[in-house]
Design a protein around this motif. Structure first.
Motif, PDB file in Angstrom:
ATOM      1  N   ARG A  45       0.846  -1.197   0.000  1.00  0.00           N
ATOM      2  CA  ARG A  45       0.000   0.000   0.000  1.00  0.00           C
ATOM      3  C   ARG A  45       0.871   1.233   0.000  1.00  0.00           C
ATOM      4  O   ARG A  45       1.947   1.254   0.587  1.00  0.00           O
ATOM      5  N   SER A  46       0.381   2.262  -0.612  1.00  0.00           N
ATOM      6  CA  SER A  46       1.068   3.543  -0.611  1.00  0.00           C
ATOM      7  C   SER A  46       0.700   4.288   0.670  1.00  0.00           C
ATOM      8  O   SER A  46      -0.464   4.343   1.046  1.00  0.00           O
ATOM      9  N   ILE A  47       1.710   4.814   1.342  1.00  0.00           N
ATOM     10  CA  ILE A  47       1.479   5.553   2.577  1.00  0.00           C
ATOM     11  C   ILE A  47       1.670   7.035   2.296  1.00  0.00           C
ATOM     12  O   ILE A  47       2.676   7.452   1.734  1.00  0.00           O
ATOM     13  N   THR A  48       0.673   7.818   2.683  1.00  0.00           N
ATOM     14  CA  THR A  48       0.766   9.262   2.540  1.00  0.00           C
ATOM     15  C   THR A  48       1.386   9.827   3.808  1.00  0.00           C
ATOM     16  O   THR A  48       0.824   9.671   4.894  1.00  0.00           O
ATOM     17  N   GLU A  97       7.697   8.745   6.390  1.00  0.00           N
ATOM     18  CA  GLU A  97       8.852   8.712   5.501  1.00  0.00           C
ATOM     19  C   GLU A  97      10.115   8.855   6.342  1.00  0.00           C
ATOM     20  O   GLU A  97      10.068   9.319   7.489  1.00  0.00           O
TER      21      GLU A  97
END
Length: 72
Positions: free
Chosen positions: A3-6, A17
């Motif tokens: 999944r992409s994490i914002t 990040e």
């Protein structure tokens, strides 16, 4: 697939990040308990300190919650 994490930014800390962040909750039910928890953090490493207001004993008293937020 992953999944992409914002990333989320809290003041000058970006969560999601870079290196993992240390987030410490404080959960005191009274102003004295909160003060003691904050004092215990003195000299410790934390990126973010999170006040878990849902643990606060007078949560229904908005003025009390606001006053405590200012004190913290």
């Amino acid at each position: 697939m992953g999944r992409s994490i914002t990333p989320v930014r809290v003041k000058d800390v970006t969560i999601g990040e870079g290196t993992p962040k240390i987030i410490v909750p404080i959960t005191g039910r009274t102003p004295d308990e909160l003060h003691a928890q904050v004092e215990a953090l003195s000299g410790q490493v934390a990126d973010v300190v999170e006040w878990r207001v849902d643990f606060f004993g007078t949560l229904e008293d908005t003025a009390s919650v606001v006053a405590q937020a200012h004190a913290l």
